[in-house]
Design a protein around this motif. Structure first.
Motif, PDB file in Angstrom:
ATOM      1  N   THR A   7      44.941  12.359  34.238  1.00 52.36           N
ATOM      2  CA  THR A   7      45.160  12.526  35.673  1.00 52.36           C
ATOM      3  C   THR A   7      43.819  12.846  36.304  1.00 52.36           C
ATOM      4  OG1 THR A   7      47.438  13.315  35.425  1.00 52.36           O
ATOM      5  CG2 THR A   7      46.312  13.864  37.465  1.00 52.36           C
TER       6      THR A   7
ATOM      7  N   GLU B 244      56.316   3.448  53.942  1.00 51.47           N
ATOM      8  CA  GLU B 244      55.830   4.338  52.891  1.00 51.47           C
ATOM      9  C   GLU B 244      54.605   5.151  53.316  1.00 51.47           C
ATOM     10  OE1 GLU B 244      53.577   2.926  49.377  1.00 51.47           O
ATOM     11  OE2 GLU B 244      54.185   0.912  50.004  1.00 51.47           O
TER      12      GLU B 244
ATOM     13  N   VAL C 122      49.871   6.616  43.748  1.00 53.79           N
ATOM     14  CA  VAL C 122      48.742   7.409  44.252  1.00 53.79           C
ATOM     15  C   VAL C 122      49.254   8.479  45.212  1.00 53.79           C
ATOM     16  CG1 VAL C 122      46.544   7.352  45.491  1.00 53.79           C
ATOM     17  CG2 VAL C 122      47.187   5.447  44.000  1.00 53.79           C
ATOM     18  N   GLN C 123      48.797   9.709  44.991  1.00 56.37           N
ATOM     19  CA  GLN C 123      49.157  10.834  45.856  1.00 56.37           C
ATOM     20  C   GLN C 123      47.943  11.202  46.712  1.00 56.37           C
ATOM     21  OE1 GLN C 123      50.494  13.962  43.254  1.00 56.37           O
ATOM     22  NE2 GLN C 123      52.173  12.756  42.423  1.00 56.37           N
ATOM     23  N   TRP C 124      48.186  11.345  48.033  1.00 59.94           N
ATOM     24  CA  TRP C 124      47.109  11.634  48.974  1.00 59.94           C
ATOM     25  C   TRP C 124      47.258  13.027  49.561  1.00 59.94           C
ATOM     26  CZ3 TRP C 124      42.951   8.507  49.849  1.00 59.94           C
ATOM     27  CH2 TRP C 124      43.035   7.179  49.404  1.00 59.94           C
ATOM     28  N   THR C 125      46.127  13.744  49.652  1.00 64.08           N
ATOM     29  CA  THR C 125      46.079  15.063  50.286  1.00 64.08           C
ATOM     30  C   THR C 125      44.925  15.071  51.287  1.00 64.08           C
ATOM     31  OG1 THR C 125      46.884  16.127  48.272  1.00 64.08           O
ATOM     32  CG2 THR C 125      45.850  17.540  49.923  1.00 64.08           C
TER      33      THR C 125
ATOM     34  N   PRO D  30      51.070   4.795  48.015  1.00 61.17           N
ATOM     35  CA  PRO D  30      51.945   5.753  47.316  1.00 61.17           C
ATOM     36  C   PRO D  30      52.940   5.072  46.378  1.00 61.17           C
ATOM     37  CG  PRO D  30      51.733   6.353  49.625  1.00 61.17           C
ATOM     38  CD  PRO D  30      51.068   5.015  49.470  1.00 61.17           C
TER      39      PRO D  30
ATOM     40  N   LEU E  48      51.824  10.638  55.115  1.00 61.60           N
ATOM     41  CA  LEU E  48      50.455  10.631  54.605  1.00 61.60           C
ATOM     42  C   LEU E  48      49.503  11.241  55.630  1.00 61.60           C
ATOM     43  CD1 LEU E  48      50.075   7.092  52.957  1.00 61.60           C
ATOM     44  CD2 LEU E  48      50.595   9.277  51.856  1.00 61.60           C
TER      45      LEU E  48
ATOM     46  N   ALA F 175      42.581  11.604  46.691  1.00 55.58           N
ATOM     47  CA  ALA F 175      43.589  10.739  46.098  1.00 55.58           C
ATOM     48  C   ALA F 175      43.693  11.063  44.607  1.00 55.58           C
ATOM     49  CB  ALA F 175      43.234   9.273  46.285  1.00 55.58           C
ATOM     50  N   THR F 176      44.922  11.120  44.106  1.00 52.70           N
ATOM     51  CA  THR F 176      45.168  11.461  42.703  1.00 52.70           C
ATOM     52  C   THR F 176      46.025  10.374  42.063  1.00 52.70           C
ATOM     53  OG1 THR F 176      45.084  13.826  43.212  1.00 52.70           O
ATOM     54  CG2 THR F 176      46.127  13.193  41.139  1.00 52.70           C
ATOM     55  N   MET F 177      45.658   9.988  40.839  1.00 51.63           N
ATOM     56  CA  MET F 177      46.444   9.017  40.088  1.00 51.63           C
ATOM     57  C   MET F 177      46.501   9.452  38.634  1.00 51.63           C
ATOM     58  SD  MET F 177      44.040   5.672  39.262  1.00 51.63           S
ATOM     59  CE  MET F 177      45.333   5.058  38.166  1.00 51.63           C
TER      60      MET F 177
ATOM     61  N   SER G 156      41.358  12.944  40.196  1.00 52.23           N
ATOM     62  CA  SER G 156      41.314  12.948  41.656  1.00 52.23           C
ATOM     63  C   SER G 156      39.921  12.551  42.131  1.00 52.23           C
ATOM     64  CB  SER G 156      41.669  14.328  42.209  1.00 52.23           C
ATOM     65  OG  SER G 156      42.992  14.691  41.879  1.00 52.23           O
TER      66      SER G 156
END
Length: 291
Positions: A203, A53, A183-186, A179, A57, A195-197, A205
């Motif tokens: 929502t 996973e 959690v979304q990583w940029t 993930p 990233l 990181a966004t959740m 970041s």
């Protein structure tokens, strides 16, 4: 002389009675909040960490997970944490007081209850609930657990600020940052990532900065609600994590400092929490469904 002695004894007994009543009342309130957090648990779709996973990233995030999580680590579903340290009670200057606390955390639905005792004077404590429960943010300090200094609750900025705390502290329970846990990583650069959740309508970041050895060093929010005079004012905020140790096969920080990043006219960087983990136990998806 005898009368004075009787007055002192009666006053002491009254204080002990008030203290006992406050402790009993506060424990009941704490348990009520914890019960709400536990009732909000939802099933975990993934039970173990699979390095697959991490594909896609940012490299700095992949390095972090490979550093702190062995392949096959069970997914953390909850945690019980005990802290000790100092809390800055001064709004303008510094007024550090020792504290101890217990914190119950559930990863999904995200929630926590921080139950702290801050020693103001010998025999005089302020009990504090700082919590995120079913999408609601809560801040409630009370002298001896009986006499409220304030009680803030809300699902807007208050809830967002408490969810930020949950997110920033996830370095203590690193599988919550995967993930597979939403959690979304940029990537930002070779040392940091965003990181966004989400939880319900919220929502948010945070910016995570990693040290040279691949560990989370600083977590920053550009705007978090700070309580000033009973009002919430948005200010930059950060947590700094250090002293990484092994816990149940994972590398986590056991020491931290949290600070407001205020403008120069308000005093600049203002640390207000410095603490160390005194005890930490996990619930894992493969071994527990809750407590």
């Amino acid at each position: 002389m005898k009368t004075s002695f009787i007055v002192v004894v009666v006053a002491a007994l009254a204080f002990l009675s008030i203290t006992a009543l406050g402790r009993w009342r506060w424990q009941g309130m704490t348990q009520g909040l914890v019960d709400r957090v536990e009732a909000g648990r939802t099933p975990m779709g993934t039970t173990r960490f699979d390095a697959v996973e991490l594909d896609g990233l940012p490299p700095v995030v992949q390095r972090y997970f490979r550093t702190v999580l062995p392949e096959g680590t069970p997914i953390i579903t909850g945690a019980s944490v005990e802290h000790k340290g100092g809390f800055n009670m001064g709004e303008a200057g510094d007024n550090w007081k020792p504290f101890t606390s217990r914190q119950r955390v559930v990863m999904r639905r995200p929630g926590f209850v921080w139950d702290a005792r801050i020693a103001m004077l010998p025999g005089l404590t302020v009990n504090v609930h700082d919590a995120y429960v079913e999408g609601e943010g809560i801040l409630h300090p009370a002298i001896l657990g009986l006499f409220s200094l304030m009680e803030l609750r809300g699902t807007g900025e208050m809830a967002q600020g408490e969810l930020m705390r949950f997110f920033a502290e996830a370095a203590w329970y690193p599988t919550a940052l995967l993930p597979s846990q939403g959690v979304q990583w940029t990537g930002l650069d070779e040392h940091s990532a965003t990181a966004t959740m989400s939880d319900g309508p919220l929502t948010l970041s945070l910016t995570f900065t990693f040290s040279a050895d691949g560990l989370i060093d600083v977590v920053r929010a550009e705007a978090r609600g700070r309580t000033v005079g009973g009002q919430i004012v948005m200010r930059p905020w950060e947590g700094r994590w250090s002293n990484y140790q092994m816990r149940d096969g994972m590398r986590i920080p056991v020491t931290g400092e949290v600070a407001w990043l205020l403008p120069p006219e308000e005093g600049g960087r203002k640390p207000y929490w410095r603490g160390t983990i005194a005890d930490l136990t996990y619930d894992f998806a493969t071994t527990a469904t809750g407590k």
